[in-house]
Scaffold this motif. Structure first.
Motif, PDB file in Angstrom:
ATOM      1  N   UNK A   5      50.474 -43.698  38.986  1.00  0.00           N
ATOM      2  CA  UNK A   5      51.005 -42.766  37.989  1.00  0.00           C
ATOM      3  C   UNK A   5      51.051 -41.348  38.536  1.00  0.00           C
ATOM      4  N   UNK A   6      49.928 -40.936  39.155  1.00  0.00           N
ATOM      5  CA  UNK A   6      49.858 -39.565  39.671  1.00  0.00           C
ATOM      6  C   UNK A   6      50.886 -39.360  40.779  1.00  0.00           C
ATOM      7  N   UNK A   7      51.008 -40.344  41.665  1.00  0.00           N
ATOM      8  CA  UNK A   7      51.995 -40.227  42.749  1.00  0.00           C
ATOM      9  C   UNK A   7      53.408 -40.108  42.202  1.00  0.00           C
ATOM     10  N   UNK A   8      53.719 -41.013  41.284  1.00  0.00           N
ATOM     11  CA  UNK A   8      55.073 -41.005  40.717  1.00  0.00           C
ATOM     12  C   UNK A   8      55.335 -39.693  39.983  1.00  0.00           C
ATOM     13  N   UNK A   9      54.331 -39.220  39.225  1.00  0.00           N
ATOM     14  CA  UNK A   9      54.528 -38.003  38.445  1.00  0.00           C
ATOM     15  C   UNK A   9      54.724 -36.795  39.358  1.00  0.00           C
ATOM     16  N   UNK A  10      53.902 -36.713  40.422  1.00  0.00           N
ATOM     17  CA  UNK A  10      54.039 -35.544  41.281  1.00  0.00           C
ATOM     18  C   UNK A  10      55.334 -35.585  42.092  1.00  0.00           C
ATOM     19  N   UNK A  11      55.708 -36.793  42.535  1.00  0.00           N
ATOM     20  CA  UNK A  11      56.973 -36.913  43.263  1.00  0.00           C
ATOM     21  C   UNK A  11      58.125 -36.532  42.344  1.00  0.00           C
ATOM     22  N   UNK A  12      58.100 -37.056  41.115  1.00  0.00           N
ATOM     23  CA  UNK A  12      59.169 -36.747  40.167  1.00  0.00           C
ATOM     24  C   UNK A  12      59.163 -35.257  39.832  1.00  0.00           C
TER      25      UNK A  12
END
Lengths: 255, 276
Positions: free
Chosen positions: B76-83
């Motif tokens: 979740x954190x990876x996806x959120x920061x990438x997005x």
């Protein structure tokens, strides 16, 4: 060196306006303005509010676009946009009514910004010179603060140092003391007076009549978008030629 | 313009008098009581329906469960920061278009901003999940979730950045031009650094929306917190307990983001105050 007659007799004016016209919508704010400011000259522009004096000052480095006519800095016509415009603007400093120091920068960085970004000087060299300039205007002790921490008078003196850092051929002052408390006006005018005595070419839009009387070499009286009268300060303040100027001087003496 | 900064709260808030204080106290007590009542009611319902049964909770005592949840959280954190990073880049570009001199770019950017703001995130996800593969463009699950979430947020970011740019007093621009800076230098050295300070709090708050949007990851089978929660649910047949725990995790993340945003706001407004 070849000295042609033209340049020895008639040096190029630092700032020259030729047939400058400007409208704000329907309002004709500048009407066919012709003006030359010579090197070392202090020209004070006075007039009632709405007379176009501030606009005139702001057109001189083309912060305000004009409809027609030409503005020359050091004999070169200022273009409408682009690098050349920026290069010519750098030759003319400007001091604003609301100081307009860069709010996110320290006092020192405010002064070094131009030399570093525009003149491509090294940070070290720019800092050294900036400190000297800040000393000259008496705010060197505030160098590491941000503008909001300084008084209006101090901010305006920093603004003057900021324009001096560019080694301008002339400085435009657009009502530099109008936003200041009375006790701060003096400290700013003092710096300006010193600049004038050192030979800086200056165009000053102001309501400070005493300053105009003491420091100006030439007074321009504006009303309704035109320069109605051009005179020496002694002549203008004792014996104005136009009725409009007489009325204006009376109205400001009465309050 | 020195002195204490006046925030909207100061301007709109009048300190309460003795009578108002009394009313506030009564209101607080009443709402706390009703909150406690509702909580008790809920726990009672849980008890009556057997949701407190150990079979719904025992696996939270296992390290492997938490490891699995943590893996999902990292996703979740990876996806959120990438997005978030992509949304910022795209939003920045759209903002430049909207404030630029070119008429066409202004128009194009405006259309993009309205389009990305107007279409629900889920539709973008379906587009990348169902439509894009038909053109033979193979995307991993990570991109299938981050790209649509980023696109969906980009228009909002663009508008926030633009409002920040517009909030910088015009004297700042004039001062920069008057010392001979080009339009470009003026924007990057003077205008934007101040604009970003104005909008950092709302950009952080915007991250909350991005975090919540990543829960759509289950649509594309990306192992985020929500997807992993679903796996746990089917493994243990324990719907409520797992959703409850996951909800608390999301609340904690978003609460700390909101706190960070408030902190940033205080810090920045204290440092800079108003542009003189």
């Amino acid at each position: 060196m070849e000295k042609d007659q033209n340049s020895s007799v008639k040096p190029v004016p630092v700032i020259e306006l030729r047939h400058v016209d400007k409208h704000f919508g329907q309002l004709h704010v500048l009407k066919d303005i012709n003006l030359q400011v010579k090197k070392g000259e202090v020209v004070v522009v006075i007039g009632p509010s709405g007379s176009g004096k501030s606009t005139l000052c702001r057109t001189m480095n083309r912060l305000e676009p004009i409809d027609s006519g030409e503005i020359l800095i050091d004999g070169e016509v200022i273009p409408e946009e682009g690098r050349e415009l920026a290069r010519l603007r750098a030759k003319v400093g400007m001091v604003f009514q609301s100081f307009n120091l860069f709010a996110h920068k320290t006092i020192l960085d405010n002064v070094t910004m131009g030399p570093v970004e525009v003149l491509r000087k090294s940070k070290k060299e720019a800092r050294q010179e900036a400190m000297e300039l800040l000393k000259r205007v008496g705010v060197d002790s505030q160098a590491s603060k941000v503008p909001a921490q300084l008084s209006g008078g101090q901010q305006q003196r920093v603004a003057i140092a900021r324009s001096l850092a560019m080694h301008p051929k002339a400085i435009l002052f657009d009502e530099p003391t109008s936003a200041l408390d009375p006790e701060m006006i003096g400290e700013v005018l003092e710096v300006m007076t010193r600049l004038a005595s050192e030979g800086m070419t200056m165009v000053v839009v102001t309501h400070e009549m005493n300053f105009a009387r003491r420091v100006a070499h030439r007074v321009l009286f504006m009303d309704g978008g035109s320069i109605l009268e051009e005179n020496t300060p002694e002549e203008f303040f004792t014996n104005p030629r136009t009725q409009r100027a007489r009325d204006f001087l009376n109205s400001i003496q009465n309050h | 313009m020195s002195g204490k900064v006046m925030t909207a709260k100061d301007a709109l808030y009048e300190p309460p008098g003795p009578r108002t204080k009394k009313k506030i106290l009564i209101g607080t007590v009443l709402s706390l009581l009703s909150f406690a009542f509702l909580l008790a009611l809920m726990i009672r319902r849980f008890y009556l329906t057997g949701q407190l049964d150990p079979k719904y909770w025992f696996f939270f005592g296992r390290l492997s469960t938490w490891r699995f949840i943590a893996k999902g959280l990292i996703g979740t954190v990876e996806a959120a920061f990438a997005a978030g990073a992509m949304a910022f880049a795209a939003g920045f570009a759209m903002m430049l278009g909207r404030i630029g001199k070119s008429r066409f770019l202004r128009f194009a950017a405006t259309v993009l901003v309205d389009f990305t703001r107007g279409v629900p995130t889920l539709l973008f996800i379906y587009f990348f999940f169902l439509v894009v593969p038909q053109f033979g463009w193979k995307l991993s699950a990570f991109w299938k979730i981050t790209l649509p979430v980023a696109i969906s947020a980009s228009g909002l970011v663009a508008e926030q950045l633009r409002s920040g740019v517009n909030a910088v007093p015009k004297g700042q621009r004039e001062a920069a031009l008057s010392i001979g800076m080009t339009d470009r230098q003026t924007f990057y050295r003077v205008i934007f650094p101040q604009a970003i300070r104005y909008v950092i709090p709302s950009l952080i708050a915007e991250m909350v929306i991005v975090f919540k949007d990543t829960t759509f990851a289950y649509v594309v089978n990306f192992p985020d917190l929500m997807q992993n929660a679903k796996v746990l649910i089917s493994n243990y047949d324990a719907l409520l307990s797992i959703y409850l725990v996951v909800a608390v995790i999301y609340i904690l993340i978003n609460y700390s983001l909101n706190r960070l945003s408030t902190k940033a706001e205080k810090l920045l407004s204290g440092k800079q105050k108003q542009g003189s």
